[in-house]
Design a protein around this motif. Sequence first.
Motif, PDB file in Angstrom:
ATOM      1  N   ILE A 105      20.718  50.535  76.131  1.00 57.68           N
ATOM      2  CA  ILE A 105      19.456  50.960  75.357  1.00 57.68           C
ATOM      3  C   ILE A 105      18.988  52.399  75.679  1.00 57.68           C
ATOM      4  O   ILE A 105      18.112  52.973  74.803  1.00 57.68           O
ATOM      5  CB  ILE A 105      18.227  49.670  75.711  1.00 57.68           C
ATOM      6  N   ARG A 106      19.550  53.038  76.771  1.00 55.36           N
ATOM      7  CA  ARG A 106      19.162  54.145  77.013  1.00 55.36           C
ATOM      8  C   ARG A 106      19.939  55.349  76.216  1.00 55.36           C
ATOM      9  O   ARG A 106      19.529  56.652  75.901  1.00 55.36           O
ATOM     10  CB  ARG A 106      19.476  54.742  78.482  1.00 55.36           C
ATOM     11  N   GLN A 107      20.914  54.624  75.132  1.00 56.04           N
ATOM     12  CA  GLN A 107      21.698  55.839  74.419  1.00 56.04           C
ATOM     13  C   GLN A 107      21.356  55.279  73.206  1.00 56.04           C
ATOM     14  O   GLN A 107      21.948  55.611  71.839  1.00 56.04           O
ATOM     15  CB  GLN A 107      23.194  55.593  74.589  1.00 56.04           C
ATOM     16  N   MET A 108      20.246  54.367  72.793  1.00 57.93           N
ATOM     17  CA  MET A 108      19.885  54.111  71.394  1.00 57.93           C
ATOM     18  C   MET A 108      18.436  54.404  70.892  1.00 57.93           C
ATOM     19  O   MET A 108      17.961  53.976  69.920  1.00 57.93           O
ATOM     20  CB  MET A 108      19.997  52.463  71.361  1.00 57.93           C
ATOM     21  N   SER A 109      17.928  55.496  71.704  1.00 57.08           N
ATOM     22  CA  SER A 109      16.366  55.833  71.232  1.00 57.08           C
ATOM     23  C   SER A 109      16.323  56.166  69.710  1.00 57.08           C
ATOM     24  O   SER A 109      17.180  57.007  69.179  1.00 57.08           O
ATOM     25  CB  SER A 109      15.939  56.708  72.373  1.00 57.08           C
ATOM     26  N   GLY A 110      15.007  56.006  69.231  1.00 53.74           N
ATOM     27  CA  GLY A 110      14.687  56.452  68.076  1.00 53.74           C
ATOM     28  C   GLY A 110      15.674  56.077  66.793  1.00 53.74           C
ATOM     29  O   GLY A 110      15.785  57.008  65.717  1.00 53.74           O
ATOM     30  N   LEU A 111      16.415  55.054  66.763  1.00 56.77           N
ATOM     31  CA  LEU A 111      17.270  54.517  65.731  1.00 56.77           C
ATOM     32  C   LEU A 111      16.496  53.961  64.497  1.00 56.77           C
ATOM     33  O   LEU A 111      17.127  53.663  63.601  1.00 56.77           O
ATOM     34  CB  LEU A 111      18.176  53.353  66.236  1.00 56.77           C
ATOM     35  N   ARG A 112      15.260  53.967  64.493  1.00 50.88           N
ATOM     36  CA  ARG A 112      14.400  53.572  63.243  1.00 50.88           C
ATOM     37  C   ARG A 112      14.613  54.532  62.127  1.00 50.88           C
ATOM     38  O   ARG A 112      14.617  53.902  60.849  1.00 50.88           O
ATOM     39  CB  ARG A 112      12.981  53.299  63.459  1.00 50.88           C
ATOM     40  N   THR A 113      14.705  55.712  62.238  1.00 52.03           N
ATOM     41  CA  THR A 113      14.894  56.492  61.094  1.00 52.03           C
ATOM     42  C   THR A 113      16.482  56.608  60.707  1.00 52.03           C
ATOM     43  O   THR A 113      16.624  56.800  59.440  1.00 52.03           O
ATOM     44  CB  THR A 113      14.730  57.938  61.805  1.00 52.03           C
ATOM     45  N   GLN A 114      17.473  55.936  61.393  1.00 52.04           N
ATOM     46  CA  GLN A 114      18.729  55.976  60.925  1.00 52.04           C
ATOM     47  C   GLN A 114      19.165  54.641  60.538  1.00 52.04           C
ATOM     48  O   GLN A 114      20.191  54.430  59.643  1.00 52.04           O
ATOM     49  CB  GLN A 114      19.639  56.258  62.258  1.00 52.04           C
ATOM     50  N   LEU A 115      18.405  53.478  61.146  1.00 54.73           N
ATOM     51  CA  LEU A 115      18.852  52.207  60.525  1.00 54.73           C
ATOM     52  C   LEU A 115      17.409  51.398  60.172  1.00 54.73           C
ATOM     53  O   LEU A 115      16.952  50.523  60.704  1.00 54.73           O
ATOM     54  CB  LEU A 115      19.509  51.333  61.599  1.00 54.73           C
ATOM     55  N   PRO A 116      16.690  51.911  59.190  1.00 51.42           N
ATOM     56  CA  PRO A 116      15.392  51.357  59.010  1.00 51.42           C
ATOM     57  C   PRO A 116      15.306  50.152  58.501  1.00 51.42           C
ATOM     58  O   PRO A 116      14.560  49.525  59.135  1.00 51.42           O
ATOM     59  CB  PRO A 116      15.110  52.370  57.653  1.00 51.42           C
ATOM     60  N   LEU A 117      16.435  49.480  57.647  1.00 53.23           N
ATOM     61  CA  LEU A 117      16.216  48.180  57.209  1.00 53.23           C
ATOM     62  C   LEU A 117      16.378  47.118  58.484  1.00 53.23           C
ATOM     63  O   LEU A 117      15.580  46.197  58.818  1.00 53.23           O
ATOM     64  CB  LEU A 117      17.065  47.679  56.289  1.00 53.23           C
ATOM     65  N   THR A 118      17.495  47.547  59.196  1.00 56.33           N
ATOM     66  CA  THR A 118      17.708  46.820  60.524  1.00 56.33           C
ATOM     67  C   THR A 118      16.646  46.924  61.471  1.00 56.33           C
ATOM     68  O   THR A 118      16.106  45.882  62.313  1.00 56.33           O
ATOM     69  CB  THR A 118      19.093  47.489  61.122  1.00 56.33           C
ATOM     70  N   SER A 119      15.921  48.052  61.328  1.00 52.68           N
ATOM     71  CA  SER A 119      14.839  48.148  62.533  1.00 52.68           C
ATOM     72  C   SER A 119      13.603  47.202  62.208  1.00 52.68           C
ATOM     73  O   SER A 119      13.029  46.546  63.249  1.00 52.68           O
ATOM     74  CB  SER A 119      14.405  49.557  62.600  1.00 52.68           C
ATOM     75  N   TRP A 120      13.451  47.205  61.033  1.00 50.28           N
ATOM     76  CA  TRP A 120      12.160  46.394  60.612  1.00 50.28           C
ATOM     77  C   TRP A 120      12.403  45.021  60.799  1.00 50.28           C
ATOM     78  O   TRP A 120      11.702  44.011  61.191  1.00 50.28           O
ATOM     79  CB  TRP A 120      11.640  46.706  59.103  1.00 50.28           C
ATOM     80  N   LEU A 121      13.734  44.485  60.394  1.00 53.94           N
ATOM     81  CA  LEU A 121      14.055  43.048  60.570  1.00 53.94           C
ATOM     82  C   LEU A 121      14.159  42.868  62.056  1.00 53.94           C
ATOM     83  O   LEU A 121      13.785  41.692  62.409  1.00 53.94           O
ATOM     84  CB  LEU A 121      15.405  42.877  59.726  1.00 53.94           C
TER      85      LEU A 121
END
Length: 624
Positions: free
Chosen positions: A362-378
């Motif tokens: 998870i230390r290499q996954m920061s801020g992914l909400r802007t790149q995977l928006p649908l997945t982030s909200w689900l």
Amino acid sequence: MQTETVDWSTLALLIVLPLAIMLLASGIIPARRAWIVPISSTLGMLWVTIGIFYLGSKTNTVAAFASIPWMSVPGASFSLSIRLTPLTIVMMETIAVVSLAVHLYSAAYLADDPKLKRYYATLALFTFSMLGLVSSGNLLQLFFFWELVGFCSYQLIGHYRTRPSAGAAATKAFLMNRVGDSLLLSGLLLLYAQTGTLDLEQLTHLISADGTTWVALLIFGGVVAKSAQFPLFSWLPDAMEGPTPVSALIHAATMVAAGIFLLAQTHFIFSHAALLVVGVTGAITALLGAWGALIQTDIKKILAYSTLSQLGLMTMTLGAGETMPAMLHLYTHAFFKAGLFLGAGVVIHALHQPGHPDMQDIRQMSGLRTQLPLTSWLFMLCAASLAGLPLTSGLLSKDAMSASLEGTPWLLISFAVSALTAWYTTRLVWFVWWNDPNITSPGKPVPPAMSFPLLVMAAASLWFIAFPLPWRLESFIYPQEEIHAIGWLLPTAAVLNTAVVVAVILYYRSHRQVKESAIPSAFGIDLLIQAGVLFPVRQLAAWSQAIDRRIIDGVIHLTTYATVTTAFLTGAADRYIIDGLVNGAAKVARYAGWLTRSLSGGNIQRYLGWTLAALIIFLIWQNT
């Protein structure tokens, strides 16, 4: 509760259909047309899901279906029987929905896998085994499917045969579950010796909870291994070496739930002393699992330890004597935890780079909400249900458990575990989706076949979709039995929301980075097993080998040498003494015969020779 005997052919067909899919995938479809396998498997599971929901809508009572003779032994006979209860129907619907989602999801996640046929065949066999397990009418039949589930889990965990870590994890899971299975089988044998039957319907009328402590503890031994309870829980985090869809199906919604289901089915067998052991074991597992999820950095292992914690919470509730709230949480947990695993799989799939290991830190996954928006909200919706935020199904089931534990010491542990759950869930969401963006970016788009199952699991995590009438939960599993007290909703929500708010403020203000944990893997349980079990067994094996080689083999070799020496001496005596005397006597007789034959052979020259020899001997004798 009313009991009916009805035709069971429809249900039998629904249970056996996954087995037919397995045979189709493994033996009929050629390897060059492997793309047919996920399509046929998904359509088959869709049909099974629809059929089970239809059957559930028609079954409001216990239905004891006609049984089929299975096997007979002297003095006993066993039948294949199917027993439906509202709890069984709920479990079958859960298995069918999650299995359908995983079948569809795997078509995209493992599209390039060279062993796709084997994977889908094992997946279908696993679904068949789980459906057979939860619908079994007797414990012997349940144990048969229990073993099939363990075998399929071993195959699926070790699916990536080229990874040594996957093989080691599969072997570890298999061996640890065999420990529990041996205890469960011993409990079933002892139960049969006491009652003369393993039929669940008959046992409910025969068992007195005051005299079944040892049977109950042996059965609970099987539950401890299958549902990853303390101390046999370390196989579950290691099992994350398998494909992520496998983690969603087996290690979140079905296999690990089998132990909790068995505990609920046989709850009437447990005495007060046995229930106390169950409660303490569940409490320890819940606390250790929550703490483990709080210190992990691997996204799948965080979810694995979270599963341990939630299973421990269910076990603790069952130990307190409350069956329905625990099963309610098992139902809600299956959907939101499967959604979290599927969401983690989307992230791993999107960040995968050819030629590199899967990215799960998870230390290499920061801020992914802007790149995977649908997945982030689900993903965050499923995480909210795990944390127990308002308007999610997780709050409802945790509230039911809190209400059922009122007035017991288990209530404080339940609140502590729930608060830790909200904390590590917030930590996971923050560092994967909301922290400062990292340089890592998705390498490929997310296929619809992966997004749609995640959407279904996220929707099932909502309050009013999971339960259209959440204030009428008394009709969820067992009619006319209340399992929910709305008065506990506010304190439960307050504890969980406070934990989330504190965690958000802490991580936002401090920008704290995730660090490696200094705590040994599985809290040192593996080290304890290594030192307390494996090392003594290996030492005993080494000593046994030394005794066998130096003493037992020495005695055998000495006996062999003595036998060979005795045989050699006996042979020499026979050859030189006994045979010598016999042969000497034969030679003397032969020479005597030759002499006498010479005296009467009719040869003049020989007669003259013997006469001359006799004359010479006579003259010599006279002179002496």
